[in-house]
Scaffold this motif. Structure first.
Motif, PDB file in Angstrom:
ATOM      1  N   THR A 148      13.749   4.809  -3.106  1.00  0.00           N
ATOM      2  CA  THR A 148      12.786   3.954  -3.802  1.00  0.00           C
ATOM      3  C   THR A 148      11.536   4.768  -4.124  1.00  0.00           C
ATOM      4  OG1 THR A 148      13.615   2.058  -2.576  1.00  0.00           O
ATOM      5  CG2 THR A 148      11.485   1.790  -3.643  1.00  0.00           C
ATOM      6  N   PRO A 149      11.008   4.670  -5.338  1.00  0.00           N
ATOM      7  CA  PRO A 149       9.801   5.426  -5.694  1.00  0.00           C
ATOM      8  C   PRO A 149       8.613   5.064  -4.788  1.00  0.00           C
ATOM      9  CG  PRO A 149      10.797   4.450  -7.649  1.00  0.00           C
ATOM     10  CD  PRO A 149      11.504   3.863  -6.464  1.00  0.00           C
ATOM     11  N   GLN A 150       7.789   6.061  -4.503  1.00  0.00           N
ATOM     12  CA  GLN A 150       6.607   5.846  -3.674  1.00  0.00           C
ATOM     13  C   GLN A 150       5.708   4.776  -4.261  1.00  0.00           C
ATOM     14  OE1 GLN A 150       4.544   9.482  -2.777  1.00  0.00           O
ATOM     15  NE2 GLN A 150       6.398  10.477  -2.002  1.00  0.00           N
ATOM     16  N   ARG A 151       5.596   4.745  -5.556  1.00  0.00           N
ATOM     17  CA  ARG A 151       4.737   3.747  -6.215  1.00  0.00           C
ATOM     18  C   ARG A 151       5.194   2.327  -5.876  1.00  0.00           C
ATOM     19  NH1 ARG A 151       2.936   3.997 -12.505  1.00  0.00           N
ATOM     20  NH2 ARG A 151       1.644   2.146 -12.460  1.00  0.00           N
ATOM     21  N   THR A 152       6.500   2.096  -5.838  1.00  0.00           N
ATOM     22  CA  THR A 152       7.045   0.773  -5.508  1.00  0.00           C
ATOM     23  C   THR A 152       6.718   0.406  -4.075  1.00  0.00           C
ATOM     24  OG1 THR A 152       8.839   1.038  -7.097  1.00  0.00           O
ATOM     25  CG2 THR A 152       9.170  -0.589  -5.338  1.00  0.00           C
ATOM     26  N   VAL A 153       6.906   1.340  -3.154  1.00  0.00           N
ATOM     27  CA  VAL A 153       6.639   1.066  -1.741  1.00  0.00           C
ATOM     28  C   VAL A 153       5.141   0.854  -1.513  1.00  0.00           C
ATOM     29  CG1 VAL A 153       6.906   1.940   0.624  1.00  0.00           C
ATOM     30  CG2 VAL A 153       8.729   2.317  -1.062  1.00  0.00           C
ATOM     31  N   ARG A 154       4.298   1.589  -2.233  1.00  0.00           N
ATOM     32  CA  ARG A 154       2.844   1.356  -2.140  1.00  0.00           C
ATOM     33  C   ARG A 154       2.492  -0.055  -2.615  1.00  0.00           C
ATOM     34  NH1 ARG A 154       2.394   6.746  -4.206  1.00  0.00           N
ATOM     35  NH2 ARG A 154       1.749   8.109  -2.518  1.00  0.00           N
ATOM     36  N   ASP A 155       3.164  -0.499  -3.678  1.00  0.00           N
ATOM     37  CA  ASP A 155       2.927  -1.852  -4.189  1.00  0.00           C
ATOM     38  C   ASP A 155       3.355  -2.886  -3.149  1.00  0.00           C
ATOM     39  OD1 ASP A 155       2.172  -3.733  -6.329  1.00  0.00           O
ATOM     40  OD2 ASP A 155       4.318  -4.206  -6.315  1.00  0.00           O
ATOM     41  N   TRP A 156       4.499  -2.689  -2.492  1.00  0.00           N
ATOM     42  CA  TRP A 156       4.925  -3.601  -1.421  1.00  0.00           C
ATOM     43  C   TRP A 156       3.837  -3.689  -0.359  1.00  0.00           C
ATOM     44  CZ3 TRP A 156      10.345  -1.151  -0.180  1.00  0.00           C
ATOM     45  CH2 TRP A 156      11.227  -1.430  -1.223  1.00  0.00           C
ATOM     46  N   ARG A 157       3.318  -2.526   0.036  1.00  0.00           N
ATOM     47  CA  ARG A 157       2.294  -2.483   1.084  1.00  0.00           C
ATOM     48  C   ARG A 157       1.038  -3.229   0.643  1.00  0.00           C
ATOM     49  NH1 ARG A 157      -1.727   1.050   3.099  1.00  0.00           N
ATOM     50  NH2 ARG A 157      -1.833   0.815   5.356  1.00  0.00           N
TER      51      ARG A 157
ATOM     52  N   ARG B 148       0.824  -5.675  -1.431  1.00  0.00           N
ATOM     53  CA  ARG B 148       1.110  -7.111  -1.473  1.00  0.00           C
ATOM     54  C   ARG B 148       1.469  -7.693  -0.110  1.00  0.00           C
ATOM     55  NH1 ARG B 148       5.589  -8.528  -4.821  1.00  0.00           N
ATOM     56  NH2 ARG B 148       6.448  -6.466  -4.494  1.00  0.00           N
ATOM     57  N   GLY B 149       1.570  -6.840   0.916  1.00  0.00           N
ATOM     58  CA  GLY B 149       1.876  -7.333   2.260  1.00  0.00           C
ATOM     59  C   GLY B 149       3.338  -7.678   2.467  1.00  0.00           C
ATOM     60  N   VAL B 150       4.217  -7.065   1.692  1.00  0.00           N
ATOM     61  CA  VAL B 150       5.655  -7.258   1.884  1.00  0.00           C
ATOM     62  C   VAL B 150       6.262  -5.918   2.289  1.00  0.00           C
ATOM     63  CG1 VAL B 150       5.797  -9.150   0.226  1.00  0.00           C
ATOM     64  CG2 VAL B 150       6.218  -6.827  -0.544  1.00  0.00           C
ATOM     65  N   GLY B 151       7.501  -5.959   2.743  1.00  0.00           N
ATOM     66  CA  GLY B 151       8.156  -4.719   3.149  1.00  0.00           C
ATOM     67  C   GLY B 151       7.907  -4.416   4.613  1.00  0.00           C
ATOM     68  N   PRO B 152       8.162  -3.188   5.007  1.00  0.00           N
ATOM     69  CA  PRO B 152       8.065  -2.824   6.426  1.00  0.00           C
ATOM     70  C   PRO B 152       6.628  -2.728   6.917  1.00  0.00           C
ATOM     71  CG  PRO B 152       8.559  -0.885   5.121  1.00  0.00           C
ATOM     72  CD  PRO B 152       8.598  -2.059   4.179  1.00  0.00           C
TER      73      PRO B 152
END
Length: 75
Positions: free
Chosen positions: A27-36, A38-42
């Motif tokens: 998964t692109p870093q940009r996507t995981v940063r967006d999850w973070r 928004r308070g979703v994900g790990p």
């Protein structure tokens, strides 16, 4: 799409960097940063005095299992 595999020999308390986690889940870093943002994900950890983000292997396993269960339920 390749299945995400976290090696069994990795200890649950071991740490992965943000970058390693993104590579692991393809998964692109940009996507995981967006999850973070928004308070979703790990859940992430940051050590005092260190700007890097880390995730425990156990949390990565939990996240992958949860994401896999959700995608299976949608099918």
């Amino acid at each position: 799409m390749d299945q995400i595999h976290i090696p069994e020999e990795w200890h649950d308390q071991a740490l992965l960097t943000f970058e390693d986690f993104c590579l692991l889940i393809h998964t692109p870093q940009r996507t995981v940063r967006d999850w973070r943002r928004r308070g979703v994900g790990p859940r992430w950890a940051r050590f005092e005095g260190c700007g890097r983000l880390y995730i425990q292997v156990a949390e990565a396993r939990r996240f992958v299992a949860t994401a896999t269960a959700k995608s299976t339920a949608r099918s």
